[in-house]
Write a protein that holds these residues in place. Structure first.
Motif, short mmCIF file in Angstrom:
data_model
loop_
_atom_site.label_atom_id
_atom_site.label_comp_id
_atom_site.label_asym_id
_atom_site.label_seq_id
_atom_site.Cartn_x
_atom_site.Cartn_y
_atom_site.Cartn_z
N LYS A 88 0.85 -1.20 0.00
CA LYS A 88 0.00 0.00 0.00
C LYS A 88 0.88 1.25 0.00
O LYS A 88 0.67 2.19 -0.77
CB LYS A 88 -0.93 -0.01 1.21
CG LYS A 88 -1.91 1.15 1.26
CD LYS A 88 -2.85 1.02 2.44
CE LYS A 88 -3.93 2.10 2.43
NZ LYS A 88 -3.36 3.45 2.57
N TYR A 91 3.17 1.35 -3.35
CA TYR A 91 2.41 1.62 -4.57
C TYR A 91 1.92 3.06 -4.62
O TYR A 91 1.99 3.72 -5.66
CB TYR A 91 1.23 0.66 -4.69
CG TYR A 91 0.58 0.74 -6.05
CD1 TYR A 91 1.16 0.12 -7.15
CD2 TYR A 91 -0.61 1.46 -6.23
CE1 TYR A 91 0.58 0.20 -8.41
CE2 TYR A 91 -1.19 1.55 -7.49
CZ TYR A 91 -0.59 0.92 -8.57
OH TYR A 91 -1.16 1.02 -9.82
N GLU A 92 1.45 3.55 -3.49
CA GLU A 92 0.96 4.93 -3.45
C GLU A 92 2.07 5.93 -3.76
O GLU A 92 1.84 6.97 -4.36
CB GLU A 92 0.35 5.24 -2.08
CG GLU A 92 -1.01 4.59 -1.85
CD GLU A 92 -1.55 4.88 -0.46
OE1 GLU A 92 -0.81 5.48 0.35
OE2 GLU A 92 -2.71 4.50 -0.19
N ASN A 93 3.28 5.62 -3.34
CA ASN A 93 4.39 6.55 -3.48
C ASN A 93 5.25 6.31 -4.71
O ASN A 93 5.77 7.26 -5.31
CB ASN A 93 5.27 6.51 -2.23
CG ASN A 93 4.62 7.14 -1.03
OD1 ASN A 93 4.64 8.35 -0.87
ND2 ASN A 93 4.00 6.32 -0.19
N LYS A 95 4.59 3.43 -7.18
CA LYS A 95 3.99 2.49 -8.13
C LYS A 95 4.76 1.16 -8.15
O LYS A 95 4.97 0.56 -9.20
CB LYS A 95 3.95 3.11 -9.54
CG LYS A 95 3.00 4.28 -9.67
CD LYS A 95 1.55 3.83 -9.48
CE LYS A 95 0.56 4.96 -9.77
NZ LYS A 95 0.62 6.03 -8.77
#
Length: 351
Positions: A88, A91-93, A95
């Protein structure tokens, strides 16, 4: 007439002053922009390329676990939960998603009770386990009480963590995410709200500098040899590091170069080792470990005065004295004096 002339002069001076300020601001803005790295400015092997920030990168993991450890349902669930939290954040920061594709047992040395020493002993062997499989990174779990909770070498492909409590807590996610960060070149920070904090990090948050390094290196293939001569990338990482590193931390680029220099030394490629170790010193000249390997490399090609100089510097910068190397170097000078009495022995000069 004189009054008009004075007004014109004042106007010209004011215009020049404003112009200088605008140029200065523009210059600083360009400098700041040159150091800002978006997610689409990344590295693939040794070439900087433009990548699509929206393109997900999946990194396959080999899960390596203690030979005596039973990977029961509880362990599996906890590892899954930890990886979900890590993904999480990554991926948010960035990819990036991490995925376990292989599992394997490994017999860690039971006589070593320090994670750092255990890592040094097994790192080379563990690193090679990915040679013939899809996984690029090894996550090694040591299930016993041992000094240390996590370790990874800069730009390597091996992370080692210890936890006898079966990965039950969110802090385990922070630890693994932190060690993954080292693989991209991110190192210990002094920023409190940063998962790369030297000690005490307890949240999955990234500082501007740590995020920038990982975005820059998001396509890195975890093979140090592919970036060892990419001076532009290494210089950028070193500059970013210098802005926020924790007190006493060693430049990650210096770590990379010293590791490579040590490998060349062990392969008896002494001249090549000297070149790369000197490069390491240019990034961080106060690391005794680098100086010690450099001293030994000089010794092997009979550059004895240089060997002596680097040995004294190594000890001065905190390296543990190597009595065997010191003895050999001293005896070499004694042997030379027997051939040529005009040669001075620096060990005697210091007595």
């Amino acid at each position: 007439m004189l009054s008009n002339l004075k007004n014109k002069v004042k106007f010209i001076k004011k215009t020049i002053y404003i112009t200088i300020i605008l140029i200065f601001i523009s210059s600083n803005s360009n400098i700041a922009h040159s150091e800002k790295v978006e997610c689409n400015d990344s590295i693939n092997k040794d070439i900087i390329k433009e990548a699509n920030c929206d393109q997900k990168r999946v990194i396959d993991i080999l899960l390596l676990y203690d030979a005596d450890m039973i990977l029961d349902r509880e362990w599996q669930n906890n590892i899954f939960n930890r990886l979900e939290e890590i993904n999480k954040f990554y991926y948010e920061n960035y990819k990036i998603k991490w995925r376990i594709t292989d599992t394997q047992k490994f017999r860690f040395d039971k006589n070593i009770n320090n994670l750092s020493s255990l890592f040094s002993l097994h790192k080379k062997e563990i690193s090679k386990l990915t040679d013939n499989i899809e996984a690029k990174v090894v996550l090694a779990i040591v299930e016993r009480d041992i000094k240390g909770i996590g370790i990874a070498a800069t730009f390597s492909n091996v992370v080692m963590v210890s936890d006898a409590s079966k990965f039950k807590n969110h802090i385990n996610s922070v630890i693994v995410a932190h060690e993954f960060g080292h693989l991209f070149g991110a190192w210990h920070t002094q920023r409190k709200n940063d998962f790369m904090l030297f000690s005490g990090a307890n949240k999955l948050l990234g500082s501007k500098e740590s995020n920038t390094i990982i975005k820059l290196m998001r396509d890195y293939n975890f093979d140090p040899k592919t970036i060892i001569n990419n001076h532009m990338i290494l210089n950028r990482i070193s500059r970013l590091y210098s802005r926020h590193h924790a007190k006493g931390e060693i430049d990650p680029v210096a770590r990379l170069l010293t590791d490579e220099g040590n490998s060349l030394y062990l392969e008896k490629k002494y001249s090549e080792a000297i070149k790369i170790l000197k490069r390491s010193n240019n990034y961080y000249g106060r690391w005794g470990n680098t100086r010690m390997i450099l001293s030994k490399s000089y010794y092997e090609i009979d550059f004895l005065e240089d060997s002596f100089t680097e040995y004294t510097r190594a000890v001065f910068f905190g390296a543990k004295p190597d009595k065997e190397h010191e003895k050999n170097l001293r005896n070499k000078f004694i042997d030379l004096q027997k051939i040529d009495s005009t040669i001075s022995n620096p060990f005697e000069l210091n007595n």
